[in-house]
Design a protein around this motif. Structure first.
Motif, short mmCIF file in Angstrom:
data_model
loop_
_atom_site.label_atom_id
_atom_site.label_comp_id
_atom_site.label_asym_id
_atom_site.label_seq_id
_atom_site.Cartn_x
_atom_site.Cartn_y
_atom_site.Cartn_z
N UNK A 1 41.85 32.71 48.93
CA UNK A 1 43.10 33.19 50.19
C UNK A 1 43.60 33.86 49.50
N UNK A 2 44.12 32.71 48.16
CA UNK A 2 45.36 33.40 47.70
C UNK A 2 44.59 34.48 46.13
N UNK A 3 43.57 34.75 45.83
CA UNK A 3 43.23 35.43 45.16
C UNK A 3 43.15 36.88 45.82
N UNK B 1 45.45 40.11 44.44
CA UNK B 1 44.23 41.51 44.45
C UNK B 1 45.16 42.47 45.44
N UNK B 2 45.48 42.36 47.18
CA UNK B 2 46.15 43.60 47.15
C UNK B 2 47.60 44.06 46.51
N UNK C 1 49.29 48.96 42.00
CA UNK C 1 49.03 50.92 41.89
C UNK C 1 48.76 51.38 42.70
N UNK C 2 48.69 51.51 43.71
CA UNK C 2 49.20 52.89 44.62
C UNK C 2 50.27 53.17 44.57
#
Length: 217
Positions: A137-139, A143-144, A150-151
């Motif tokens: 969940x933390x990963x 990542x999100x 980046x967006x």
């Protein structure tokens, strides 16, 4: 006088039922086998209540009067143990064997205590670690977040975003360093407060953090 009382005692002993004799003998046999002090209630419980407490006390009183067991009073509680003079005497070789057995038992006990401490430490560490599901969940959240940043970066670059000057960059870095310093100080204070709470908290650190809604980084 004395003769009359002795005759009454002898008659009472002779008239004692077979069941009573068996119960009394169980009490004496138990004390002889254990060879350590017990109070009346302990003896009753350890005999699985096969002999009632009243009968246990009568047996104890009887054997005390016959010098087969000793009675001592500790903190207003009477305790009883077998009279050592009626116990078989151990030879020197038997004593050495017992001493050796005691030493081995003490060594095993110490080893077990150390093993228990190690297991308790390992258990505590596991309780404070993330589970596989929590780690996933933390990963996923990280990542999100990376994708989002980046967006935003691509969007700024494509729209010809304003360039940051060196002076502005230095000001931001200084502000960031200052904020980090304050953050570390507050984190240390919060950690000390948590440690104080954990001293009397019955659950693990992870459960405490979940309960009060604190997330660690």
């Amino acid at each position: 006088g004395f003769i009359k009382n002795f005759q009454l005692y002898k008659t009472k002993t002779t008239d004692m039922s077979k069941k009573e004799l068996e119960e009394y003998e169980k009490v004496l046999a138990y004390l002889r086998k254990q060879n350590r002090p017990y109070n009346t209630q302990d003896i009753t419980n350890n005999l699985n209540k096969e002999v009632g407490k009243t009968s246990v006390q009568r047996a104890l009183d009887k054997y005390v009067s016959e010098n087969k067991i000793k009675e001592k009073v500790y903190n207003k509680t009477k305790v009883y143990c077998i009279e050592q003079s009626i116990m078989p005497q151990l030879s020197d070789s038997e004593m050495k064997e017992l001493d050796s057995e005691i030493s081995n038992c003490e060594a095993k006990t110490q080893s077990l205590k150390e093993s228990i401490r190690g297991l308790e430490s390992e258990l505590s560490s596991l309780r404070n670690s993330l589970t596989l599901e929590e780690a996933k969940l933390k990963l996923g959240k990280a990542t999100d977040r990376c994708s989002e940043l980046e967006s935003r970066l691509r969007s700024i670059k494509s729209s010809g975003g304003k360039q940051v000057t060196q002076t502005e960059k230095s000001r931001i870095q200084k502000l960031h360093a200052n904020n980090i310093q304050h953050w570390k100080k507050r984190k240390r204070l919060a950690s000390e407060m948590l440690d104080q709470i954990l001293e009397n908290y019955p659950k693990s650190k992870r459960e405490l953090l979940d309960e009060i809604g604190i997330e660690t980084d």
